[in-house]
Design a protein around this motif. Structure first.
Motif, mmCIF file in Angstrom:
data_model
loop_
_atom_site.group_PDB
_atom_site.id
_atom_site.type_symbol
_atom_site.label_atom_id
_atom_site.label_comp_id
_atom_site.label_asym_id
_atom_site.label_seq_id
_atom_site.Cartn_x
_atom_site.Cartn_y
_atom_site.Cartn_z
ATOM 1 N N PHE A 141 81.458 40.898 51.401
ATOM 2 C CA PHE A 141 82.852 41.193 52.255
ATOM 3 C C PHE A 141 83.725 42.363 51.580
ATOM 4 O O PHE A 141 83.349 42.654 50.347
ATOM 5 N N THR A 151 89.178 40.649 56.406
ATOM 6 C CA THR A 151 87.867 40.162 55.903
ATOM 7 C C THR A 151 86.731 41.009 56.738
ATOM 8 O O THR A 151 86.468 40.460 57.635
ATOM 9 N N THR A 152 86.117 42.086 56.137
ATOM 10 C CA THR A 152 85.050 42.677 56.739
ATOM 11 C C THR A 152 83.889 42.295 56.376
ATOM 12 O O THR A 152 83.504 42.180 54.940
ATOM 13 N N TYR A 153 82.801 41.956 57.236
ATOM 14 C CA TYR A 153 81.332 41.479 56.621
ATOM 15 C C TYR A 153 80.665 43.014 56.435
ATOM 16 O O TYR A 153 80.359 43.744 57.418
ATOM 17 N N THR A 154 80.329 43.443 55.453
ATOM 18 C CA THR A 154 79.902 44.507 54.742
ATOM 19 C C THR A 154 78.258 44.804 55.199
ATOM 20 O O THR A 154 77.977 45.892 55.337
ATOM 21 N N THR A 257 82.159 41.247 63.102
ATOM 22 C CA THR A 257 82.131 42.111 61.971
ATOM 23 C C THR A 257 83.144 41.648 61.000
ATOM 24 O O THR A 257 83.385 42.181 59.774
ATOM 25 N N GLY A 258 84.119 40.809 61.274
ATOM 26 C CA GLY A 258 85.206 40.036 60.199
ATOM 27 C C GLY A 258 86.036 39.172 60.795
ATOM 28 O O GLY A 258 86.266 38.930 62.131
#
Length: 265
Positions: A141, A151-154, A257-258
């Motif tokens: 993240f 919080t972005t799921y990278t 995506t987050g």
């Protein structure tokens, strides 16, 4: 915290007492591995705004251990929500931290010699089965806008494990359960939607509430092989669900995506 005095109507002053301060600077979570979180240096007041703790060095939390600097009890399992609490060492007054499945202060199993000082405004879902792409445990993240973070799921891609809906064809509003991706202290999600032509022209819609009769259009397709993509931020229900429907011959894929942390903590 200091008292505040305000003028009274009679010309004197009135002491309205201390005003709690919600200060939080630094202490951002960072993933070191599938089981280890690093809390960056920083400072925070306690939940009531009456005391201050600071750390000049990172604090690492290992979920495979129990007690301060670990999980408060047990071992992490697939699909569990985890939250981070700052602890105070009652002997020397230093800062520590712990991870807990409890969303409330009263549910934390507090290690001997410590007291719960402040809950951080962040959480995550721990996953083993299917993992987070090539990873298991804590997801990859990136945080922005701390201390009210996105919080972005990278590792996101419109595929497992981030695909929440695949080839959705329901023509009446139907639930999408996001609890495997969104911790229970988040109520706003960032989604990537892909609407495709399946058999005829049509439109795809999302909604949060039953009072949204039509929903929000996230894609419309009008010819064979047509595809439309949309990114959208959407409120989830208290059970972490949204709903979708399609019209005509459209079909819908939805991936997450987050998420935004929305609790005041």
């Amino acid at each position: 915290m200091g008292s505040v005095f305000i003028p009274s109507q009679g010309g004197g002053v009135t002491n309205i007492g201390p005003i709690p301060f919600r200060g939080l600077a630094g202490l951002e979570p960072e993933k070191l591995s599938g089981n280890v979180l690093r809390i960056q240096p920083g400072s925070t007041v306690n939940a009531s705004g009456t005391d201050l703790l600071s750390s000049t060095a990172p604090i690492d939390i290992d979920l495979t251990t129990n007690g301060a600097l670990g999980a408060d009890t047990g071992a992490p399992a697939n699909g569990q929500d985890w939250f981070v609490f700052i602890l105070k060492n009652n002997t020397n007054g230093t800062m520590s931290a712990i991870a807990s499945q409890s969303i409330t202060y009263g549910g934390v199993v507090v290690p001997s010699g410590y007291s719960v000082f402040r809950k951080l405004p962040w959480g995550f879902v721990y996953r083993t089965t299917a993992g987070w792409g090539a990873q298991v445990g804590i997801p990859d993240f990136h945080l922005t806008s701390w201390p009210k973070p996105l919080t972005t799921y990278t590792a996101f891609e419109l595929a497992s494990p981030f695909l929440n809906l695949s080839n959705g064809l329901a023509t009446a509003f139907t639930d999408i359960n996001l609890s495997s991706w969104v911790p229970d202290n988040a109520r706003l999600v960032r989604l990537f939607c892909q609407t495709e032509y399946n058999s005829a022209a049509g439109t795809a819609y999302l909604r949060t509430y039953g009072t949204q009769d039509v929903g929000i259009a996230v894609g419309a397709v009008h010819e064979a092989s047509a595809v439309e993509t949309t990114a959208i931020d959407l409120r989830v229900s208290s059970t972490r669900r949204i709903q979708y429907r399609v019209t005509g011959g459209a079909r819908l894929d939805v991936g997450i995506t987050g998420y935004y942390q929305t609790e005041p903590s």
